[in-house]
Design a protein around this motif. Structure first.
Motif, PDB file in Angstrom:
ATOM      1  N   ALA A  24       0.836  -1.203   0.000  1.00  0.00           N
ATOM      2  CA  ALA A  24       0.000   0.000   0.000  1.00  0.00           C
ATOM      3  C   ALA A  24       0.871   1.253   0.000  1.00  0.00           C
ATOM      4  CB  ALA A  24      -0.944  -0.006   1.197  1.00  0.00           C
ATOM      5  N   ALA A  25       1.957   1.226   0.736  1.00  0.00           N
ATOM      6  CA  ALA A  25       2.855   2.379   0.777  1.00  0.00           C
ATOM      7  C   ALA A  25       3.546   2.586  -0.569  1.00  0.00           C
ATOM      8  CB  ALA A  25       3.898   2.195   1.881  1.00  0.00           C
ATOM      9  N   MET A  26       3.829   1.507  -1.255  1.00  0.00           N
ATOM     10  CA  MET A  26       4.540   1.610  -2.529  1.00  0.00           C
ATOM     11  C   MET A  26       3.682   2.202  -3.633  1.00  0.00           C
ATOM     12  SD  MET A  26       7.651   0.763  -2.170  1.00  0.00           S
ATOM     13  CE  MET A  26       7.477   1.696  -0.661  1.00  0.00           C
ATOM     14  N   VAL A  27       2.430   1.877  -3.657  1.00  0.00           N
ATOM     15  CA  VAL A  27       1.586   2.355  -4.745  1.00  0.00           C
ATOM     16  C   VAL A  27       0.735   3.540  -4.328  1.00  0.00           C
ATOM     17  CG1 VAL A  27       1.524   0.127  -5.904  1.00  0.00           C
ATOM     18  CG2 VAL A  27      -0.244   0.677  -4.272  1.00  0.00           C
ATOM     19  N   GLY A  28       0.674   3.829  -3.048  1.00  0.00           N
ATOM     20  CA  GLY A  28      -0.103   4.966  -2.589  1.00  0.00           C
ATOM     21  C   GLY A  28      -1.583   4.700  -2.503  1.00  0.00           C
ATOM     22  N   VAL A  29      -1.984   3.464  -2.622  1.00  0.00           N
ATOM     23  CA  VAL A  29      -3.390   3.113  -2.472  1.00  0.00           C
ATOM     24  C   VAL A  29      -3.490   1.923  -1.530  1.00  0.00           C
ATOM     25  CG1 VAL A  29      -4.076   3.965  -4.737  1.00  0.00           C
ATOM     26  CG2 VAL A  29      -3.386   1.595  -4.483  1.00  0.00           C
ATOM     27  N   PRO A  30      -4.582   1.828  -0.792  1.00  0.00           N
ATOM     28  CA  PRO A  30      -4.710   0.688   0.099  1.00  0.00           C
ATOM     29  C   PRO A  30      -4.853  -0.612  -0.670  1.00  0.00           C
ATOM     30  CG  PRO A  30      -6.701   2.025   0.126  1.00  0.00           C
ATOM     31  CD  PRO A  30      -5.714   2.735  -0.734  1.00  0.00           C
ATOM     32  N   SER A  31      -4.402  -1.682  -0.067  1.00  0.00           N
ATOM     33  CA  SER A  31      -4.575  -2.988  -0.681  1.00  0.00           C
ATOM     34  C   SER A  31      -5.294  -3.894   0.304  1.00  0.00           C
ATOM     35  CB  SER A  31      -3.229  -3.593  -1.082  1.00  0.00           C
ATOM     36  OG  SER A  31      -2.423  -3.779   0.060  1.00  0.00           O
ATOM     37  N   GLY A  32      -5.895  -4.919  -0.207  1.00  0.00           N
ATOM     38  CA  GLY A  32      -6.617  -5.865   0.635  1.00  0.00           C
ATOM     39  C   GLY A  32      -5.962  -7.225   0.591  1.00  0.00           C
ATOM     40  N   ARG A  33      -6.333  -8.048   1.523  1.00  0.00           N
ATOM     41  CA  ARG A  33      -5.783  -9.391   1.595  1.00  0.00           C
ATOM     42  C   ARG A  33      -6.811 -10.353   1.038  1.00  0.00           C
ATOM     43  NH1 ARG A  33      -3.909 -11.938   7.293  1.00  0.00           N
ATOM     44  NH2 ARG A  33      -3.636 -14.062   6.593  1.00  0.00           N
ATOM     45  N   VAL A  34      -6.392 -11.182   0.090  1.00  0.00           N
ATOM     46  CA  VAL A  34      -7.276 -12.144  -0.538  1.00  0.00           C
ATOM     47  C   VAL A  34      -6.815 -13.539  -0.138  1.00  0.00           C
ATOM     48  CG1 VAL A  34      -8.093 -13.056  -2.734  1.00  0.00           C
ATOM     49  CG2 VAL A  34      -7.658 -10.615  -2.488  1.00  0.00           C
ATOM     50  N   GLN A  35      -7.731 -14.353   0.310  1.00  0.00           N
ATOM     51  CA  GLN A  35      -7.401 -15.719   0.680  1.00  0.00           C
ATOM     52  C   GLN A  35      -7.563 -16.605  -0.544  1.00  0.00           C
ATOM     53  OE1 GLN A  35      -5.859 -16.020   3.233  1.00  0.00           O
ATOM     54  NE2 GLN A  35      -6.925 -15.632   5.127  1.00  0.00           N
ATOM     55  N   CYS A  36      -6.478 -17.205  -0.979  1.00  0.00           N
ATOM     56  CA  CYS A  36      -6.507 -18.055  -2.160  1.00  0.00           C
ATOM     57  C   CYS A  36      -6.244 -19.510  -1.814  1.00  0.00           C
ATOM     58  CB  CYS A  36      -5.447 -17.594  -3.170  1.00  0.00           C
ATOM     59  SG  CYS A  36      -5.674 -15.912  -3.742  1.00  0.00           S
TER      60      CYS A  36
END
Length: 191
Positions: free
Chosen positions: A168-180
């Motif tokens: 999230a810090a690298m792209v400047g947008v929040p990211s979510g966690r996906v269970q695969c």
């Protein structure tokens, strides 16, 4: 033995076909669960000397553009002042940082972000001097040091969350966690 891994990372960045495709942030996330040893008792050097040698290698071989660093600091200060959430920062303030610290494409090519994760390895935790060295080298590369011993959390539970924070810090947008489940995913997919 992280020195060989960092030498390989340097070669990988230098030889990457992605360099010709467009500008990307170069990021290293180092996870370690023990002190650096040379296999022969560190020849009386203890653990601080080889850790400092690694930090010196990183500083000498993975630069960080000073103007880009100022831009990143400016943006991080804005994010921190809005509760640590990038999405809450008014666009005008982010744009102000971007214009005040204008960088070229070469700034990204000549900068490597470094995040270091100290995983649990002993009950007494990480030695203070080792943590200081790792924290300093991470901050020199606009990254953070995460010590799981301090947080009193299990490695297997905390690592995915930490990667989410870093991404999230690298792209400047929040990211979510996906269970695969146990499914391997190519990290270079376009979507």
């Amino acid at each position: 033995m992280p020195m060989d891994a960092f030498k390989l990372a340097r070669r990988m960045f230098d030889d990457s076909a992605l360099r010709s495709i467009g500008i990307r942030k170069q990021v290293i996330v180092m996870l370690t669960d023990g002190l650096i040893a040379d296999g022969s008792g560190n020849n009386g050097k203890g653990y601080i000397v080889p850790t400092q040698d690694l930090a010196d290698y990183i500083d000498n071989n993975f630069s960080f553009d000073p103007t880009l660093k100022q831009r990143e600091i400016c943006i991080q200060e804005r994010v921190d002042s809005f509760g640590g959430d990038f999405d809450n920062v008014p666009y005008e303030q982010i744009n102000e940082c971007m214009q005040s610290y204008d960088v070229t494409d070469n700034a990204y090519l000549n900068s490597t972000y470094l995040h270091i994760v100290l995983m649990n390895f002993r009950d007494e935790g990480w030695p203070v001097e080792i943590k200081r060295i790792y924290r300093e080298v991470a901050e020199n590369h606009m990254g953070k040091l995460m010590d799981f011993n301090e947080k009193n959390v299990e490695n297997r539970n905390e690592i995915p969350d930490y990667f989410r924070i870093v991404l999230a810090a690298m792209v400047g947008v929040p990211s979510g966690r996906v269970q695969c489940g146990p499914l391997a995913v190519n990290p270079f997919l376009d979507k």
